[in-house]
Motif scaffolding. Structure first.
Motif, PDB file in Angstrom:
ATOM      1  N   VAL A  79     -28.941 -50.054  -9.108  1.00  0.00           N
ATOM      2  CA  VAL A  79     -30.343 -49.743  -8.819  1.00  0.00           C
ATOM      3  C   VAL A  79     -31.133 -49.887 -10.120  1.00  0.00           C
ATOM      4  N   ILE A 118     -32.543 -53.258  -5.871  1.00  0.00           N
ATOM      5  CA  ILE A 118     -31.184 -52.803  -5.597  1.00  0.00           C
ATOM      6  C   ILE A 118     -30.289 -54.016  -5.360  1.00  0.00           C
ATOM      7  N   TRP A 119     -29.239 -54.100  -6.171  1.00  0.00           N
ATOM      8  CA  TRP A 119     -28.269 -55.194  -6.118  1.00  0.00           C
ATOM      9  C   TRP A 119     -26.941 -54.704  -5.565  1.00  0.00           C
ATOM     10  N   GLU A 120     -26.208 -55.625  -5.002  1.00  0.00           N
ATOM     11  CA  GLU A 120     -24.806 -55.421  -4.662  1.00  0.00           C
ATOM     12  C   GLU A 120     -24.005 -56.326  -5.596  1.00  0.00           C
ATOM     13  N   GLY A 150     -26.193 -58.989 -10.206  1.00  0.00           N
ATOM     14  CA  GLY A 150     -25.317 -58.692  -9.084  1.00  0.00           C
ATOM     15  C   GLY A 150     -25.087 -59.924  -8.242  1.00  0.00           C
ATOM     16  N   LEU A 154     -30.238 -56.453  -2.362  1.00  0.00           N
ATOM     17  CA  LEU A 154     -30.262 -55.789  -1.061  1.00  0.00           C
ATOM     18  C   LEU A 154     -31.653 -55.321  -0.666  1.00  0.00           C
ATOM     19  N   GLU A 212     -19.914 -52.512  -6.105  1.00  0.00           N
ATOM     20  CA  GLU A 212     -20.821 -51.618  -6.849  1.00  0.00           C
ATOM     21  C   GLU A 212     -22.235 -51.877  -6.363  1.00  0.00           C
ATOM     22  N   VAL A 213     -23.051 -50.832  -6.380  1.00  0.00           N
ATOM     23  CA  VAL A 213     -24.481 -50.956  -6.119  1.00  0.00           C
ATOM     24  C   VAL A 213     -25.187 -50.668  -7.435  1.00  0.00           C
TER      25      VAL A 213
END
Length: 107
Positions: A102, A23-25, A11, A15, A99-100
């Motif tokens: 996980v 957790i990525w953005e 990502g 985050l 997009e997120v």
């Protein structure tokens, strides 16, 4: 002699991370693509905004997407994906993509 491939993050930025999840953005402008990256963990994609997104798998990808896929973005869609993918995400739309992601770490 072959050059070693450099892989990037899955990502744009992390985050949150603890011992259970990362957790990525992922933000991509129209026409922009992510780094080539490898998904080592089971993960969930959560589409937030945009209109079209594509995945361009590498020849050695072992994930569920083995061929180029271009799809409509459905804000709020939650997509579970297994590990093994080596790929690039490409914003093929006209709007910014968000997009997120996980990643689920083993217990």
């Amino acid at each position: 002699m072959s050059q070693e491939r450099r892989l990037g993050g899955i990502g744009t930025s992390i985050l949150f991370e603890n011992d259970r999840v990362r957790i990525w953005e992922l933000r991509l402008a129209p026409g922009e693509h992510s780094d080539v990256h490898r998904h080592e963990l089971d993960h969930v994609l959560i589409q937030i905004s945009g209109d079209r997104i594509a995945v361009r798998p590498e020849p050695d990808s072992e994930g569920p997407y083995r061929e180029y896929l271009d799809a409509e973005v459905v804000p709020g869609a939650v997509i579970p994906v297994g590990p093994g993918g080596v790929e690039t995400a490409v914003n093929t739309g006209r709007r910014p993509y968000l997009e997120v992601i996980v990643e689920l770490k083993p217990a």
